[in-house]
Design an enzyme around this catalytic site. Sequence first.
Site, short mmCIF file in Angstrom:
data_model
loop_
_atom_site.label_atom_id
_atom_site.label_comp_id
_atom_site.label_asym_id
_atom_site.label_seq_id
_atom_site.Cartn_x
_atom_site.Cartn_y
_atom_site.Cartn_z
N LYS A 19 12.23 65.75 52.52
CA LYS A 19 10.97 66.16 52.27
C LYS A 19 9.72 64.87 52.16
O LYS A 19 8.90 65.22 52.31
CB LYS A 19 10.87 67.08 50.93
N ASP B 209 11.18 58.31 46.70
CA ASP B 209 10.38 58.95 47.71
C ASP B 209 9.09 58.21 47.46
O ASP B 209 8.21 58.04 48.39
CB ASP B 209 10.22 60.41 47.60
N GLU C 195 4.78 66.77 47.00
CA GLU C 195 6.19 67.20 47.26
C GLU C 195 7.03 67.61 46.27
O GLU C 195 6.70 67.16 45.11
CB GLU C 195 6.88 66.05 47.79
N THR D 264 19.51 80.61 62.70
CA THR D 264 18.09 80.86 62.26
C THR D 264 18.21 81.46 60.87
O THR D 264 17.11 81.35 60.09
CB THR D 264 16.97 81.44 63.10
N CYS E 270 16.84 39.74 41.55
CA CYS E 270 17.14 40.09 40.03
C CYS E 270 18.49 39.66 39.66
O CYS E 270 18.74 38.53 39.13
CB CYS E 270 16.83 41.49 39.91
N MET F 205 19.93 36.65 41.38
CA MET F 205 19.40 35.42 41.30
C MET F 205 20.26 34.93 40.01
O MET F 205 20.63 33.91 39.67
CB MET F 205 17.84 35.48 40.75
N ARG G 108 15.68 43.24 32.11
CA ARG G 108 15.99 42.81 30.74
C ARG G 108 16.33 41.36 30.33
O ARG G 108 16.16 41.13 29.18
CB ARG G 108 17.08 43.94 29.64
N HIS H 284 11.49 41.91 42.14
CA HIS H 284 11.99 42.77 43.35
C HIS H 284 10.86 42.67 44.50
O HIS H 284 10.12 43.77 44.62
CB HIS H 284 12.11 44.16 42.98
N GLU I 80 11.07 43.62 47.40
CA GLU I 80 11.43 44.90 48.10
C GLU I 80 10.58 45.99 48.21
O GLU I 80 9.90 46.80 49.06
CB GLU I 80 13.02 45.22 48.39
#
Length: 534
Positions: free
Chosen positions: A19, A73, A141, A189, A386, A389, A464, A509, A511
Amino acid sequence: MKDAKFIFVTGGVVSSLGKGLVASSIGALLQSHNFKVRIRKLDPYLNIDPGMMSPTQHGEVFVTEDGAETDLDLGHYERFTGIRATKDDNITTGKIYYELLKKERCGDYLGKTVQVIPHVTDLIKSFIFNGTEGLDFVICEIGGTVGDIESQPFLEAIRQIDYKLGKQRVILVHLTLVPYLAAAQELKTKPTQHSVRELNFAGLQPDIILCRSEKEISCNQRGKIANLCNVSLSNVIPAPDVSHIYELPVLYSQYGLGTQILEHFYLTKPKPNLTEWNQIVHSMMHPIQEVTVSIVGKYTEFPDTYKSLIEALSHGAISNGVGVKINWVNSREESESSVNKELIEDKLKNSHAVLVPGGFGDNGIEGKMLAINYARINNIPFFGICLGMQLAVIEFARNVIKFEDVHSEEFYTCRHPIVKLVGNKNANLGGIMRLGAYKCNIRPNSKMAGAYSSAIVSERHRHRYIINLDYKDDLEKNGLICSSMSEDETCIEAVELENHPWFIGVQFHPEFQSKPFSPHPLFISFVKAAVNRI
């Protein structure tokens, strides 16, 4: 409120149908028609947010610019539309009831009996309508599966919005499964029919049905669904499996999803411009060569834990014109009983690069440090994120500086706590969490500076623990350079090895900010370093 139009995306039959990708693709399609959109996620679980949930159950925790821990998401929403999500774009049943009880204790309900209807549904509607000024479309969503008990208040809120605003401002898109039974050699179906019936019981009628399947759905089967679910044939749209998720906007456009949504609202717009999406798909389908990147983590059997990381690697690969193959290495296997150096090295021997991602807890950390040691000694490009490292710094302190009894305060009490807690350990669970975007100063003439081409950057954090500044001089005089510092100079944001082809660890982060059209600079540089080893 401007007359924004609302698109509600629900799912039926089973969970994990995609979704979030459907909502993201709709957002991308509407943008291709030059509409302004925003995407939101309504999750039915009772947790306040996924921050304290196990990655094995919920997958990645995506962090927004303003420091919210949200559903994965929202990462798809950002990557497909380029729009930064905020804390206002993810709500849970837990948050709804938390706000409800605060209001009740403050006397906001003036002694009334507090009930699901209207009080819970009113809060849900308030979340949906909040901050929609100036938008053309708001895509919402609904998490979970239609028919689940916990989803009922959300469906009721949607029913009320649909009734109040009417079809001129509301459309319901329902994603359902059309399974293929190998024994019968046919698609079925009936599950879709039952799923739509569950929606009807909630007072909702889908306007568009997306049929997820592993086999092609024939026109006759689509006609059967249309006839039995009270939906026009043109609005029963195939949603087949794809090799790459970035194929979806182009595929859905070909199937007419964007056109049908616009026709529902009697809107006309120029033909969608999907040139960039076609270029992305072509790059992914026709790489000139392939690199192998080993991801050494403790949740490698649950790839959703590293969803943004996987996508960021693919973005870096697209930028370099190559494909990327991920070699998953489970660090826990080597640390549960005895650490096996030979096994780790055997798993990494064919890698062009090694990446150690973030995480919490001590399970698997020794296996990760063996992988870091292997990459450092053998001049293999290494990227630590994170915790990755922090472990790189511990490994360096152990094996290069030769400190004895050195570790992180997160795991052990030791003589050399080279990684320490950010704040007061009694403040809350684990201390003070650094969440959201913080500015970082980049050291000139470093590999970090070469990747970013900028002296100051903003990156998202979720941690943290930080590197203990008391050891900064020891690290640097032995060759591990602190190549980025926080704006207030209290946190080491990045380290890199002087005499290594590519060895970088970052506290943040990266990414979370990478997108197919604008890959993150560090992932571009990392993949390029991997290509250089081919």
